[in-house]
Scaffold this motif. Structure first.
Motif, PDB file in Angstrom:
ATOM      1  N   TYR A  34       1.122  -3.638   6.267  1.00  0.00           N
ATOM      2  CA  TYR A  34      -0.163  -3.272   5.659  1.00  0.00           C
ATOM      3  C   TYR A  34       0.009  -2.855   4.207  1.00  0.00           C
ATOM      4  O   TYR A  34      -0.855  -3.134   3.361  1.00  0.00           O
ATOM      5  CB  TYR A  34      -0.834  -2.160   6.466  1.00  0.00           C
ATOM      6  CG  TYR A  34      -1.629  -2.674   7.635  1.00  0.00           C
ATOM      7  CD1 TYR A  34      -2.859  -3.303   7.431  1.00  0.00           C
ATOM      8  CD2 TYR A  34      -1.154  -2.567   8.937  1.00  0.00           C
ATOM      9  CE1 TYR A  34      -3.589  -3.795   8.495  1.00  0.00           C
ATOM     10  CE2 TYR A  34      -1.880  -3.063  10.010  1.00  0.00           C
ATOM     11  CZ  TYR A  34      -3.090  -3.680   9.785  1.00  0.00           C
ATOM     12  OH  TYR A  34      -3.814  -4.182  10.835  1.00  0.00           O
ATOM     13  N   MET A  35       1.123  -2.217   3.904  1.00  0.00           N
ATOM     14  CA  MET A  35       1.386  -1.860   2.509  1.00  0.00           C
ATOM     15  C   MET A  35       1.692  -3.119   1.681  1.00  0.00           C
ATOM     16  O   MET A  35       1.406  -3.164   0.483  1.00  0.00           O
ATOM     17  CB  MET A  35       2.533  -0.863   2.436  1.00  0.00           C
ATOM     18  CG  MET A  35       2.190   0.500   3.017  1.00  0.00           C
ATOM     19  SD  MET A  35       3.521   1.719   2.904  1.00  0.00           S
ATOM     20  CE  MET A  35       3.519   2.056   1.136  1.00  0.00           C
ATOM     21  N   ARG A  44       6.939   1.453  11.915  1.00  0.00           N
ATOM     22  CA  ARG A  44       7.357   1.331  10.519  1.00  0.00           C
ATOM     23  C   ARG A  44       7.137  -0.092  10.007  1.00  0.00           C
ATOM     24  O   ARG A  44       6.741  -0.301   8.858  1.00  0.00           O
ATOM     25  CB  ARG A  44       8.827   1.723  10.393  1.00  0.00           C
ATOM     26  CG  ARG A  44       9.295   1.876   8.963  1.00  0.00           C
ATOM     27  CD  ARG A  44      10.668   2.507   8.927  1.00  0.00           C
ATOM     28  NE  ARG A  44      11.692   1.624   9.493  1.00  0.00           N
ATOM     29  CZ  ARG A  44      12.933   1.992   9.724  1.00  0.00           C
ATOM     30  NH1 ARG A  44      13.305   3.240   9.489  1.00  0.00           N
ATOM     31  NH2 ARG A  44      13.801   1.152  10.219  1.00  0.00           N
ATOM     32  N   ASN A  49      -4.159   2.291   6.742  1.00  0.00           N
ATOM     33  CA  ASN A  49      -4.477   1.294   7.766  1.00  0.00           C
ATOM     34  C   ASN A  49      -3.370   1.201   8.804  1.00  0.00           C
ATOM     35  O   ASN A  49      -3.627   1.198  10.014  1.00  0.00           O
ATOM     36  CB  ASN A  49      -4.686  -0.078   7.120  1.00  0.00           C
ATOM     37  CG  ASN A  49      -6.051  -0.238   6.492  1.00  0.00           C
ATOM     38  OD1 ASN A  49      -7.002   0.454   6.857  1.00  0.00           O
ATOM     39  ND2 ASN A  49      -6.171  -1.144   5.545  1.00  0.00           N
ATOM     40  N   GLY A  50      -2.128   1.120   8.332  1.00  0.00           N
ATOM     41  CA  GLY A  50      -1.010   1.009   9.256  1.00  0.00           C
ATOM     42  C   GLY A  50      -0.817   2.253  10.101  1.00  0.00           C
ATOM     43  O   GLY A  50      -0.539   2.171  11.306  1.00  0.00           O
ATOM     44  N   PHE A  51      -0.980   3.426   9.480  1.00  0.00           N
ATOM     45  CA  PHE A  51      -0.816   4.686  10.205  1.00  0.00           C
ATOM     46  C   PHE A  51      -1.876   4.835  11.289  1.00  0.00           C
ATOM     47  O   PHE A  51      -1.574   5.204  12.434  1.00  0.00           O
ATOM     48  CB  PHE A  51      -0.896   5.856   9.223  1.00  0.00           C
ATOM     49  CG  PHE A  51      -0.796   7.207   9.871  1.00  0.00           C
ATOM     50  CD1 PHE A  51       0.437   7.709  10.251  1.00  0.00           C
ATOM     51  CD2 PHE A  51      -1.934   7.968  10.107  1.00  0.00           C
ATOM     52  CE1 PHE A  51       0.531   8.958  10.858  1.00  0.00           C
ATOM     53  CE2 PHE A  51      -1.844   9.211  10.709  1.00  0.00           C
ATOM     54  CZ  PHE A  51      -0.605   9.701  11.085  1.00  0.00           C
ATOM     55  N   ALA A  77      -1.119   2.066   3.664  1.00  0.00           N
ATOM     56  CA  ALA A  77      -0.402   2.961   4.579  1.00  0.00           C
ATOM     57  C   ALA A  77      -1.368   3.608   5.564  1.00  0.00           C
ATOM     58  O   ALA A  77      -1.032   3.803   6.744  1.00  0.00           O
ATOM     59  CB  ALA A  77       0.347   4.023   3.785  1.00  0.00           C
ATOM     60  N   ILE A 118       3.298  -0.615   9.433  1.00  0.00           N
ATOM     61  CA  ILE A 118       2.853   0.111   8.242  1.00  0.00           C
ATOM     62  C   ILE A 118       3.331  -0.608   6.985  1.00  0.00           C
ATOM     63  O   ILE A 118       2.583  -0.750   6.007  1.00  0.00           O
ATOM     64  CB  ILE A 118       3.355   1.567   8.276  1.00  0.00           C
ATOM     65  CG1 ILE A 118       2.658   2.349   9.396  1.00  0.00           C
ATOM     66  CG2 ILE A 118       3.115   2.253   6.932  1.00  0.00           C
ATOM     67  CD1 ILE A 118       3.214   3.744   9.614  1.00  0.00           C
ATOM     68  N   GLY A 119       4.577  -1.078   7.001  1.00  0.00           N
ATOM     69  CA  GLY A 119       5.102  -1.825   5.860  1.00  0.00           C
ATOM     70  C   GLY A 119       4.322  -3.092   5.596  1.00  0.00           C
ATOM     71  O   GLY A 119       4.084  -3.466   4.436  1.00  0.00           O
ATOM     72  N   LEU A 164      -1.571   1.373  -2.387  1.00  0.00           N
ATOM     73  CA  LEU A 164      -0.538   1.456  -1.351  1.00  0.00           C
ATOM     74  C   LEU A 164      -0.898   2.520  -0.317  1.00  0.00           C
ATOM     75  O   LEU A 164      -0.613   2.352   0.884  1.00  0.00           O
ATOM     76  CB  LEU A 164       0.814   1.780  -1.981  1.00  0.00           C
ATOM     77  CG  LEU A 164       1.469   0.674  -2.812  1.00  0.00           C
ATOM     78  CD1 LEU A 164       2.760   1.170  -3.447  1.00  0.00           C
ATOM     79  CD2 LEU A 164       1.737  -0.568  -1.965  1.00  0.00           C
ATOM     80  N   ALA A 165      -1.540   3.601  -0.750  1.00  0.00           N
ATOM     81  CA  ALA A 165      -1.962   4.645   0.191  1.00  0.00           C
ATOM     82  C   ALA A 165      -3.010   4.107   1.160  1.00  0.00           C
ATOM     83  O   ALA A 165      -3.007   4.464   2.346  1.00  0.00           O
ATOM     84  CB  ALA A 165      -2.507   5.852  -0.573  1.00  0.00           C
TER      85      ALA A 165
END
Length: 341
Positions: free
Chosen positions: A237-238, A231, A119-121, A117, A234-235, A113-114
């Motif tokens: 990608y998670m 948000r 990738n999305g960040f 996150a 990022i969600g 999950l990190a």
């Protein structure tokens, strides 16, 4: 008829059907099913169909979150190797720490999950294209998978964890074989169907689903009306990372050991399944059900060629032709849907 009356006029069944993103893939899936049913006598056997469903589920588990990401207007080229990373983290942490394998499974979930996150960040903060961001992650994970495996285990594969505490229970969750009517089915089929149901509910019944379509259609307009674009992405990608974790645990607990070089190239298969299922490259359009049909098409083609006893060297040709035909059919369906509005 007044403009107001036209706006609120209910859609006819035909217009509603033509507006479904997965229509083209469903038509294609029926055609492929009939084709292999006629070309291969063994294709319709219950055991053969269970094999097709298993092959489809291993693709479909990842195709579902990848489809949602594409609807949101982005790509993830690291999805394939992330599956392997998830399996490696779980296996090596459990083995090195001599812990219950469920500890490794939990650590793997957090780490995967990190990565999603991250990738999305990076995407939302740098505004670089997702192609560049996730290509970089793909290369880093590919190198880390090989480098850490050789550093810790001395080879390109992990050590066996089959004799560790918790392994049987974890295998039952991620890699069990269920017998129904004398036919064996893999538990991944249930994971796949569950993800399709969850993703469909999110897209069609929640505010988050509206956000996904909005940021994929026009993120600037979505931001202007208050949609939390960063948000949401990022969600998404998670969500891909969650699918990678499930697939990675299945990989580990099915075969006990993991090869560090696995997963390269699978990201294209996930994207192909989503596109065949009706997702647009440009975002803002698609469905979770369509991605499931795309994965089913992939499973039927890959196993149908074997059952028909054709040269498997032609598989990639059929896959490419299927992608082009499905894309053209989806484009035609959309034009027909727009013409009937």
């Amino acid at each position: 008829m007044s403009a107001v009356a036209e706006t609120f006029r209910p859609k006819s069944p035909l217009r509603a059907l033509l507006g479904r993103p997965e229509l083209g893939s469903v038509v294609g899936a029926l055609a492929v099913f009939v084709f292999f049913a006629l070309a291969a006598d063994s294709f319709l056997r219950a055991t053969s169909l269970s094999t097709v469903l298993y092959a489809s589920s291993t693709i479909g588990i990842m195709a579902v979150p990848v489809a949602l990401l594409m609807i949101g207007g982005e790509f993830d080229l690291s999805a394939g190797v992330m599956v392997t990373s998830s399996a490696l983290i779980s296996s090596m942490f459990s083995y090195q720490m001599t812990a219950n394998v469920w500890v490794g499974v939990g650590v793997s979930l957090l780490a995967t999950l990190a990565i999603g996150a991250f990738n999305g960040f990076m995407l939302t903060r740098t505004r670089l294209p997702s192609f560049i961001i996730t290509l970089g992650t793909f290369l880093m994970l590919t190198g880390m998978n090989l480098g850490f495996t050789k550093l810790i285990d001395g080879t390109v594969s992990t050590k066996t964890i089959a004799d560790m505490e918790g392994f049987p229970a974890a295998r039952a969750v991620f890699a069990a074989t269920l017998t129904v009517g004398g036919v064996d089915f893999k538990v991944t089929i249930l994971w796949w169907l569950g993800l399709v149901a969850l993703a469909s509910w999110i897209l069609l019944r929640t505010r988050a689903g509206n956000w996904i379509f909005a940021v994929g259609g026009d993120q600037d307009a979505a931001r202007a009306v208050g949609v939390p674009v960063a948000r949401t992405k990022i969600g998404l990608y998670m969500g891909v990372a969650l699918g990678a974790w499930i697939s990675g645990q299945h990989l580990l607990f099915s075969y006990d050991v993991v090869q560090s070089g696995e997963g390269v190239g699978n990201e294209l298969i996930y994207i192909i399944a989503a596109v065949i299922g009706g997702c647009l490259i440009t975002g803002g359009y698609g469905s979770a059900i369509g991605s499931a049909v795309g994965a089913l098409l992939f499973g039927m083609t890959s196993k149908g060629i074997v059952y028909a006893e054709w040269n498997p060297d032609w598989f990639k040709f059929f896959l490419g032709a299927m992608l082009l035909l499905a894309t053209l059919l989806n484009a035609w369906v959309r034009k027909r849907a727009e013409a009937t509005k």
